[in-house]
Design an enzyme around this catalytic site. Structure first.
Site, PDB file in Angstrom:
ATOM      1  N   ASP A  92       0.796  -1.266  -0.012  1.00 37.04           N
ATOM      2  CA  ASP A  92      -0.009   0.172   0.081  1.00 37.04           C
ATOM      3  C   ASP A  92       0.803   1.295   0.180  1.00 37.04           C
ATOM      4  O   ASP A  92       1.889   1.263   0.830  1.00 37.04           O
ATOM      5  CB  ASP A  92      -1.020   0.001   1.263  1.00 37.04           C
ATOM      6  CG  ASP A  92      -1.652   1.159   1.555  1.00 37.04           C
ATOM      7  OD1 ASP A  92      -1.363   2.153   2.135  1.00 37.04           O
ATOM      8  OD2 ASP A  92      -2.819   1.321   0.854  1.00 37.04           O
ATOM      9  N   LEU A  93       0.446   2.297  -0.853  1.00 33.85           N
ATOM     10  CA  LEU A  93       1.306   3.501  -0.573  1.00 33.85           C
ATOM     11  C   LEU A  93       0.817   4.327   0.118  1.00 33.85           C
ATOM     12  O   LEU A  93      -0.439   4.896   0.047  1.00 33.85           O
ATOM     13  CB  LEU A  93       1.218   4.100  -2.136  1.00 33.85           C
ATOM     14  CG  LEU A  93       1.717   3.483  -3.114  1.00 33.85           C
ATOM     15  CD1 LEU A  93       1.703   3.971  -4.593  1.00 33.85           C
ATOM     16  CD2 LEU A  93       3.250   3.097  -3.196  1.00 33.85           C
ATOM     17  N   ASP A 136      -4.483   2.747  -4.237  1.00 31.65           N
ATOM     18  CA  ASP A 136      -3.146   2.556  -3.747  1.00 31.65           C
ATOM     19  C   ASP A 136      -2.467   1.169  -3.471  1.00 31.65           C
ATOM     20  O   ASP A 136      -1.483   1.174  -2.671  1.00 31.65           O
ATOM     21  CB  ASP A 136      -2.577   3.746  -3.133  1.00 31.65           C
ATOM     22  CG  ASP A 136      -3.179   3.779  -1.706  1.00 31.65           C
ATOM     23  OD1 ASP A 136      -4.146   2.934  -1.433  1.00 31.65           O
ATOM     24  OD2 ASP A 136      -2.537   4.486  -0.852  1.00 31.65           O
TER      25      ASP A 136
END
Length: 181
Positions: A92-93, A136
Site C-alpha cells: 500500500d502506498l 493505492d
C-alpha cells in the site's frame, strides 16, 4: 433459414442459389462457412478485449481486483493440486490520497504507473501475478515461491520502492508492506 439468408445478404452472396444445380449451392455454403468462421473470429477477439477490460486495470496495465481474485483462486487450486508453494504479498502506498489531493490526479496517476512499472520489473517471472487491488493497494501472487524467497523478494522490493518514490515523488510518501506469511 431466415438468419442464413440475412447473413448471405449482408455479405452480398446469392442466397437464392442455395438449392441450384451445378455446384453453385456448394460455393454459397462454402461462403457461409467462411463468413461464419470469420464472424466467430471477430466475436472471439471482441470477447477477449472485453475480458481484458473486465479483469485488467487500464491505467497500470495490471490485473484489477476481480482479475486478481480469479487468478489467485486458480493458483491456490493449482498449488494445492501440485503440492507446490504459493506466496503472496500486499503493499500500500501510504498517504497516497494526500499526495493525489495536493498535487493533482495527473501526478497521482504518474505515481501509480511508476509503482506498477517497478512491480512488473521486480516480480518479473512469467508466473508472477501483479494486481492493483484498488486505489493505492497492490497484490503480488508468486506461484512456486516458498516463504523465505517471497520474504526476500518483498523486502528488496520495499527498499527499491522507498528509494524510487523518494527520488521521484513531489512529497514524502511511505510504503507499507505486508510480508508473506
Amino acid at each position: 433459414m431466415f438468419l442464413l439468408a440475412r447473413v448471405l445478404q449482408a455479405h452480398r452472396l446469392p442466397w437464392h442459389l442455395h438449392g441450384q444445380q451445378g455446384g453453385v449451392g456448394r460455393r454459397v455454403i462454402g461462403h457461409v462457412v467462411a463468413v461464419t468462421a470469420g464472424a466467430l473470429c471477430v466475436l472471439h477477439a471482441h470477447f477477449v478485449d472485453w475480458q481484458v477490460q473486465q479483469l485488467g486495470n487500464g491505467l497500470t496495465g495490471l490485473k484489477n481486483k476481480t482479475g486478481g481474485q480469479e487468478a489467485l483462486r486458480t493458483e491456490v487450486a493449482r498449488s494445492s493440486r501440485e503440492k507446490e508453494p504459493l506466496s503472496m504479498t500486499y503493499l500500500d502506498l501510504d498517504n497516497f490520497k494526500a499526495a493525489n489531493d495536493n498535487f493533482g490526479h495527473n501526478v497521482g496517476d504518474a505515481v501509480l504507473k511508476k509503482a506498477s512499472e517497478m512491480i512488473k520489473s521486480h516480480f518479473k517471472r512469467g508466473t508472477d501475478i501483479h494486481v492493483r487491488e484498488g486505489g493505492d493497494e497492490f497484490m503480488i501472487v508468486m506461484p512456486k515461491t516458498d516463504l523465505p524467497r517471497a520474504t526476500e523478494l518483498a523486502q528488496t522490493f520495499e527498499q527499491k520502492m522507498r528509494i524510487g518514490v523518494a527520488k521521484e515523488a513531489p512529497t514524502t510518501m511511505q510504503l507499507s508492506a505486508n510480508y508473506p506469511a
